[in-house]
Scaffold this active site. Sequence first.
Site, PDB file in Angstrom:
ATOM      1  N   VAL A 280      10.133   6.332  12.573  1.00 34.21           N
ATOM      2  CA  VAL A 280       9.632   6.291  11.191  1.00 34.21           C
ATOM      3  C   VAL A 280       8.439   7.233  10.989  1.00 34.21           C
ATOM      4  O   VAL A 280       7.440   7.143  11.713  1.00 34.21           O
ATOM      5  CB  VAL A 280       9.235   4.846  10.797  1.00 34.21           C
ATOM      6  CG1 VAL A 280       8.610   4.805   9.404  1.00 34.21           C
ATOM      7  CG2 VAL A 280      10.453   3.937  10.857  1.00 34.21           C
TER       8      VAL A 280
ATOM      9  N   HIS B 205       5.796  12.354   2.544  1.00 34.77           N
ATOM     10  CA  HIS B 205       4.854  11.306   2.928  1.00 34.77           C
ATOM     11  C   HIS B 205       3.436  11.736   2.551  1.00 34.77           C
ATOM     12  O   HIS B 205       3.050  12.878   2.825  1.00 34.77           O
ATOM     13  CB  HIS B 205       4.953  11.039   4.436  1.00 34.77           C
ATOM     14  CG  HIS B 205       4.087   9.909   4.870  1.00 34.77           C
ATOM     15  ND1 HIS B 205       4.458   8.587   4.726  1.00 34.77           N
ATOM     16  CD2 HIS B 205       2.842   9.894   5.397  1.00 34.77           C
ATOM     17  CE1 HIS B 205       3.486   7.811   5.160  1.00 34.77           C
ATOM     18  NE2 HIS B 205       2.487   8.572   5.575  1.00 34.77           N
TER      19      HIS B 205
ATOM     20  N   ILE C 213      12.531   1.537   4.982  1.00 33.71           N
ATOM     21  CA  ILE C 213      12.946   2.280   6.172  1.00 33.71           C
ATOM     22  C   ILE C 213      14.463   2.381   6.152  1.00 33.71           C
ATOM     23  O   ILE C 213      15.153   1.423   5.768  1.00 33.71           O
ATOM     24  CB  ILE C 213      12.435   1.547   7.438  1.00 33.71           C
ATOM     25  CG1 ILE C 213      10.906   1.681   7.496  1.00 33.71           C
ATOM     26  CG2 ILE C 213      13.088   2.096   8.694  1.00 33.71           C
ATOM     27  CD1 ILE C 213      10.249   0.828   8.544  1.00 33.71           C
TER      28      ILE C 213
ATOM     29  N   ASN D  85      12.007  13.565   3.781  1.00 31.94           N
ATOM     30  CA  ASN D  85      11.123  12.588   3.151  1.00 31.94           C
ATOM     31  C   ASN D  85       9.794  13.258   2.834  1.00 31.94           C
ATOM     32  O   ASN D  85       9.374  14.170   3.544  1.00 31.94           O
ATOM     33  CB  ASN D  85      10.891  11.423   4.134  1.00 31.94           C
ATOM     34  CG  ASN D  85       9.922  10.380   3.600  1.00 31.94           C
ATOM     35  OD1 ASN D  85      10.032   9.948   2.449  1.00 31.94           O
ATOM     36  ND2 ASN D  85       8.962   9.967   4.418  1.00 31.94           N
TER      37      ASN D  85
HETATM   38  C1  GRF Z   1       4.492   9.422  -3.166  1.00 38.02           C
HETATM   39  O1  GRF Z   1       3.117   9.417  -2.886  1.00 38.02           O
HETATM   40  C2  GRF Z   1       5.282   9.718  -1.921  1.00 38.02           C
HETATM   41  O2  GRF Z   1       4.640  10.565  -1.028  1.00 38.02           O
HETATM   42  C3  GRF Z   1       5.424   8.358  -1.285  1.00 38.02           C
HETATM   43  O3  GRF Z   1       5.589   7.481  -2.378  1.00 38.02           O
HETATM   44  C4  GRF Z   1       4.992   8.044  -3.551  1.00 38.02           C
HETATM   45  C5  GRF Z   1       6.068   8.076  -4.588  1.00 38.02           C
HETATM   46  O4  GRF Z   1       5.636   8.568  -5.810  1.00 38.02           O
HETATM   47  N1  GRF Z   1       6.482   8.342  -0.321  1.00 38.02           N
HETATM   48  P1  GRF Z   1       6.690   8.940  -6.945  1.00 38.02           P
HETATM   49  O5  GRF Z   1       7.623   7.751  -7.092  1.00 38.02           O
HETATM   50  O6  GRF Z   1       7.417  10.171  -6.527  1.00 38.02           O
HETATM   51  O7  GRF Z   1       5.863   9.154  -8.173  1.00 38.02           O
END
Ligand code: GRF
Length: 210
Positions: free
Chosen positions: A152, A116, A99, A114
Amino acid sequence: MYSRALPLLKVGVLVSGRGSNLLALLRVQKAGGLGAEIVLVVSNHPGVPALDTSALFGVPASVCDAKTFGGRARAQAEASRLFRERGVELVVLAGYDRILAPAFVSEWEGRVMNIHPSLLPAFGGSLHSQREAVEYGVRVSGCTVHFVTGDVDGGPIIFQAAVPVYQEDDVETLSRRILAQEHELLPLAVRAYADGRLRMRGRRVFVEEG
Ligand code: GRF
């Protein structure tokens, strides 16, 4: 090839591990489709594959880990300083597993996005959103690119992509399906930002056609 009148937007990327979203961004950048240049990658863990990916593309990278810098907030303050030094205009969290400290969020407000792996606000605030989606039994999941605020996983939503969740799915199969969408969506969001096509009104983000 597409040519831009605007100078390329300078992007800093925060990563923590595998780096597949970073790779997706760098591939689109290399193909000339990002409208942006990744000028610095910062990882909060040493020795992760994302750092190899940066090296492969010749992008400078640094490690700002909590252990070396005396805590998460200090490590992020250092990352922030490095981004500033490089003239970063947008920070992208591409698989960043911490975070952001309030000081970082307020310094970069409106300039941090970001990715997610769920359809927010479902399964936010978790590093195991895909597992939670499978266990909850939802029929649809996906991914969300959003601006980062102090809330968050609760910031204004830029783009979402949905995928089906099948009865046969487990966390691996669903994660793979979502990840393929992440790799499409994140570069599109960076591109839209770089083009100046995102307008925020309250918590709604309006996207002008590119
Ligand atoms: C992804 O699923 C992203 O959404 C999440 O963490 C994972 C990171 O994967 N926040 P990478 O390191 O980009 O392969």
